[in-house]
Design a protein around this motif. Structure first.
Motif, PDB file in Angstrom:
ATOM      1  N   UNK A 163       0.862  -1.184   0.000  1.00 45.83           N
ATOM      2  CA  UNK A 163       0.000   0.000   0.000  1.00 45.83           C
ATOM      3  C   UNK A 163       0.895   1.230   0.000  1.00 45.83           C
ATOM      4  N   UNK A 164       0.896   1.953  -1.105  1.00 45.19           N
ATOM      5  CA  UNK A 164       1.792   3.097  -1.229  1.00 45.19           C
ATOM      6  C   UNK A 164       1.237   4.082  -2.249  1.00 45.19           C
ATOM      7  N   UNK A 165       1.354   5.367  -1.922  1.00 42.65           N
ATOM      8  CA  UNK A 165       0.974   6.426  -2.856  1.00 42.65           C
ATOM      9  C   UNK A 165       2.172   6.985  -3.610  1.00 42.65           C
ATOM     10  N   UNK A 166       3.361   6.414  -3.365  1.00 41.21           N
ATOM     11  CA  UNK A 166       4.571   6.925  -4.012  1.00 41.21           C
ATOM     12  C   UNK A 166       5.294   5.870  -4.834  1.00 41.21           C
ATOM     13  N   UNK A 243      -1.838  -3.910  18.761  1.00 41.68           N
ATOM     14  CA  UNK A 243      -1.543  -3.177  17.526  1.00 41.68           C
ATOM     15  C   UNK A 243      -2.661  -3.422  16.527  1.00 41.68           C
ATOM     16  N   UNK A 244      -3.334  -2.362  16.106  1.00 41.56           N
ATOM     17  CA  UNK A 244      -4.402  -2.470  15.116  1.00 41.56           C
ATOM     18  C   UNK A 244      -4.280  -1.319  14.123  1.00 41.56           C
ATOM     19  N   UNK A 245      -4.856  -1.500  12.966  1.00 45.49           N
ATOM     20  CA  UNK A 245      -4.782  -0.471  11.941  1.00 45.49           C
ATOM     21  C   UNK A 245      -6.005  -0.487  11.042  1.00 45.49           C
ATOM     22  N   UNK A 246      -6.191   0.600  10.303  1.00 47.20           N
ATOM     23  CA  UNK A 246      -7.267   0.710   9.322  1.00 47.20           C
ATOM     24  C   UNK A 246      -6.730   1.456   8.107  1.00 47.20           C
ATOM     25  N   UNK A 261      -1.224 -10.031   3.580  1.00 49.81           N
ATOM     26  CA  UNK A 261      -0.289  -9.239   4.392  1.00 49.81           C
ATOM     27  C   UNK A 261       0.064  -7.973   3.634  1.00 49.81           C
ATOM     28  N   UNK A 262      -0.278  -6.828   4.229  1.00 51.15           N
ATOM     29  CA  UNK A 262      -0.053  -5.548   3.570  1.00 51.15           C
ATOM     30  C   UNK A 262       1.091  -4.818   4.262  1.00 51.15           C
ATOM     31  N   UNK A 263       1.750  -3.977   3.487  1.00 53.42           N
ATOM     32  CA  UNK A 263       2.892  -3.232   3.997  1.00 53.42           C
ATOM     33  C   UNK A 263       2.823  -1.810   3.474  1.00 53.42           C
ATOM     34  N   UNK A 268       6.568  -1.860   8.368  1.00 51.71           N
ATOM     35  CA  UNK A 268       5.897  -2.857   9.200  1.00 51.71           C
ATOM     36  C   UNK A 268       4.836  -3.591   8.390  1.00 51.71           C
ATOM     37  N   UNK A 269       4.725  -4.892   8.618  1.00 53.05           N
ATOM     38  CA  UNK A 269       3.746  -5.713   7.915  1.00 53.05           C
ATOM     39  C   UNK A 269       2.493  -5.858   8.765  1.00 53.05           C
ATOM     40  N   UNK A 270       1.319  -5.848   8.094  1.00 51.48           N
ATOM     41  CA  UNK A 270       0.046  -5.951   8.777  1.00 51.48           C
ATOM     42  C   UNK A 270      -0.797  -7.044   8.128  1.00 51.48           C
TER      43      UNK A 270
END
Length: 300
Positions: A163-166, A243-246, A261-263, A268-270
């Motif tokens: 996941x990256x915008x760059x 540890x949680x994320x959205x 698995x997203x990074x 850090x991997x999620x």
């Protein structure tokens, strides 16, 4: 009842109505109901797997009637129905699955296990909760239902997603929230015995390393001898919520699934534990819930 749709055969389109053939390319000629359209959208964003949609509520307000529609998999029926409370002196995986899965048309299993164990299904559990508890007691791992309707064991092997915008080739996102919640971990669980004392103690070293001192007392259900198998799971589930994320992605993204698995660019991997597709007017969004992959075996 639901209205029928208007679908023309190939012969009609090719031989009798060429004007309709041209207008079909931009959405005219064919007519479908809102429920049928939702069915098609659900299949497209769910990797081609069709889940039957249901109208769950109808609201009438100043703007007119409004329907809320949801799509449910076969596994949802296991959550809807309460399991029959009973004790087994000795039960195998095949026998237990025949009791709780076969009646819902779920016959496939991605694993096998020989042997049998005594097991008690307590009052108030859904059939899915009973199945999860039994499989964990038998194998030491939690089960999940795959998208193909197969009963499998966690952790599943997901895909790696950037996941990256760059970065070139990265999946674009609109927003993200990554958090560490010290209110979740538990450092110690004490288990009560038959005499009302708490002689058995389980600790979590990772919580102690974070400087967290939080204890819980566990009273086993009356159907069990003790709760020593439940205490480690309680500790791990509490630590899994530390540890949680959205993340919010534009459009209906159909290439990210549970267990992937997203990074981010931070490195850090999620682990993806929930995917939601949202459509409001012309705006579509994909919402991801993320967790620490160290605890991948806790999530389906």
């Amino acid at each position: 009842g639901e209205a029928t749709s208007i679908m023309h055969s190939r012969e009609t389109m090719m031989n009798e109505n060429m004007a309709s053939l041209s207008s079909a390319s931009f959405g005219q000629t064919f007519k479908v109901t809102a429920l049928q359209l939702m069915t098609a959208v659900n299949a497209s964003v769910n990797g081609g797997y069709l889940m039957q949609p249901y109208i769950v509520s109808q609201v009438l307000d100043s703007d007119g009637p409004r329907l809320e529609v949801t799509a449910r998999s076969a596994g949802c029926y296991l959550l809807d129905n309460e399991a029959l409370p009973q004790s087994y002196d000795s039960v195998t995986l095949d026998s237990f699955c025949q009791r709780y899965l076969d009646s819902y048309g779920i016959f496939r299993r991605g694993f096998s296990y020989r042997g049998s164990i005594p097991y008690t299904v307590p009052k108030g559990q859904s059939e899915w909760e009973a199945l999860v508890g039994f499989v964990y007691a038998l194998t030491g791992k939690f089960p999940y239902l795959s998208r193909e309707g197969e009963l499998c064991l966690l952790p599943r092997s997901g895909n790696a997603v950037q996941l990256s915008n760059t970065r070139a080739g990265g999946v674009r996102f609109l927003a993200r929230t990554l958090s560490e919640r010290r209110s979740e971990p538990i450092s110690k669980v004490l288990v009560r015995d038959k005499n009302g004392y708490y002689p058995t103690e389980f600790g979590d070293r990772r919580a102690l390393e974070l400087g967290i001192r939080r204890k819980r007392y566990l009273i086993p259900p009356t159907q069990y001898e003790d709760g020593r198998e439940d205490a480690p799971t309680l500790l791990r589930r509490a630590m899994a919520d530390y540890r949680r994320g959205e993340a919010e992605l534009p459009g209906l993204v159909n290439g990210i699934f549970l267990g992937d698995r997203v990074q981010f660019d931070t490195g850090r991997e999620w682990l993806v534990i929930r995917v939601q597709w949202k459509q409001s007017g012309s705006t579509a969004r994909t919402h991801l819930e993320l967790a620490d992959p160290t605890y991948a075996d806790l999530y389906g």
